[in-house]
Design a protein around this motif. Sequence first.
Motif: not given
Length: 682
Positions: A10-12, A167-174, A353-363
């Motif tokens: 989420p954006v949060g 891409a992963l969170t929707g956060m403002n890029v700037y 491959l890993l859902g949220k865990n994959g997103a967090v690991a990549l971050l």
Amino acid sequence: MSDSAAAILPVGAGYGKLTCVVIGIGFFFAFLMMGISWMQNRYTAYSTKQSEEFNTASRSVKPGLIASGIVSAWTWAATLLQSSTVAYTYGVAGPFWYAAGATVQILVFSILACKVKQNAPRCHTYLEIINARYGRVAHLVFMVFAFITNILVSSQLLLGGSAVVTALTGMNVYAAIFLIPVGVCAYVILGGLRATFLCDYSHTLILMIIILYFMFHAYATSELIGSPSAMYDLLKNAAISRPIAGNHEGSYVTLKSNFALIFGVIQLCSGSGTVFLDQAYWQRAIASQPSTAVKAYILGGIAWFAIPFGFSTTLGLAAAALTDHPSFPTYPNVPSAHEISSGLAAPYVAIALLGKNGAVALLIVLFMAVTSSASAELIATSSLLTFDVYKAYIQPKATPKQLIFVSHIMICFFGVIMAVFACIWNVATIDLGWLFLVMGLLIGGAVFPAAFSIIWKKQTRIGAISGCLCGLAAGLIAWLTTAFRYYGEITVATTGTEYATLAGNLAAIMTGLIVTTVISLIKPDDFDWEITRAINAIPVNQGVRPDGTEIPEVNAPSSFDDKEDNKTSPSSPIATPSETDAEALHVSSTGMEDSPSSLHSAFKLACISSLVLTLVLDFLLPMPMFFSHYIFSKGFFTAWVVISFIWVFVSSAISCFLPIWETRTFWGELWGKIRTGGVIEK
């Protein structure tokens, strides 16, 4: 990002978790540096309050930590994202050519590292060598190329990292672009170059753990893939539905890939510029011990190869294999060319491959890559601004205290500059892939002139300047002409194509080589290396005044700055400085004890090892498979994957365990000094 590829976090998570991760971890390292710096200042002979320690780590860093720093500095966000992009786009040839095309520069730079120790042992930056040898005009020309290099590299770090966060969170890029450098600036200011080495080590350790996490999951435990054999079958199916143009039979498992080979050449040219013209790599050579500088760069090159090779052989190929699977974020659509060029192949498959865990690991892994590389760029550019702008042109008699203060200011200043340029690229819709391919043609002309400045005494001032400028002009002309010739228009899209960027990169680097060589040979110089050896050295008649005050630093004689003939020896003999002189004049008395014979042996090792490894990686291994049109069998592909695992483990041993082994006696000494209140000798 396509509509169907909604952000998994989420954006949060973008603002909250990223703020916690980026700023929180950044300031964690800052507070860690405060503790380390206090212990260093209290219990060792190295003080972060000295300009020499802050900017060169007192030229005392051991090869394992230098190698770890090289791995960290050369592992950009682009290393992870772009290598996965070329794996998705070209198959197994992509990871190989990304790694092979960018390892050569590190190996060859070991030659320059040796020559720096031999011919300019007291310099702080490579531009000081240019200034002492060629004068102010050449100094300004090379300074422009140096700053272009650092701006392009550092803004790429933020551009790639922010694109994935968005891409992963929707956060403002700037917001992401400006948040990332905050903590990095803090810990670099607190600890200087040695702080970047220590944080580089911790970042590299975490990077290796997460890469192995992805590799073992994809090839051993994942329900979607689970084995090299299953990956091979998925890639064979992908070649049927989405064959790769330019690959033999459209296969993903062949090194007969025309466009991957083109990319490898571009990578070779572009990477040469971003190593040979980036102060960060010269700074590591300067910071290393003379006898081990070559060893450090050879180990660093071998270790770094595993990062893009192992990471993208896993995530890049997995992205291609799972594009048609329902778990893939863009399913049932195929990712757009812009999404792939922006570096989103790795994030998409990490989610699959890993859902949220994959997103967090990549971050986390991207944060480590971005911040460790950014710290190297910050301290490197700060050194250029401090010694080659402030000290050279504004305050030549600056004291160590003034230089430290300016270094701190310049770190913050460049942190803002790198974020501003990343925003400019984003507004101009210039993505990571375009910038990566174009970078080499902008700076390639200065590669050989810069290298020859420290290894070839016959290069002349006119030859050096002409090589830079003619290379830049040739690169721009070839780039734009090829884009217009093939596509009939000059746009961001057409100028980012393989043929246009290949033409520009080759024209820039080869024109620079030819022009500087020919002009220098017409009327060759016979440069006296004693001039560059005199940089920042203390003349015998200087040091401490009778009243006890320190005499400011003396560079190589100013008479060398603006004369065409630089053959004269320094006017004053050079003496080995005392510790008091060294502190005042920013010159370490340590790390310069190696004999000419040992440096000559190191030079031979650098030449032989870099030549042999380059021949193996770029010719003997890939070319037979390219010309034979060999398509991997399932057994050969399995062996290929196993080799990637082995190489990552070897890389981990070099960059994570070797530094610990090298300092095994230090910790006992430190504990003893803490108990007795003494100081560990240098």
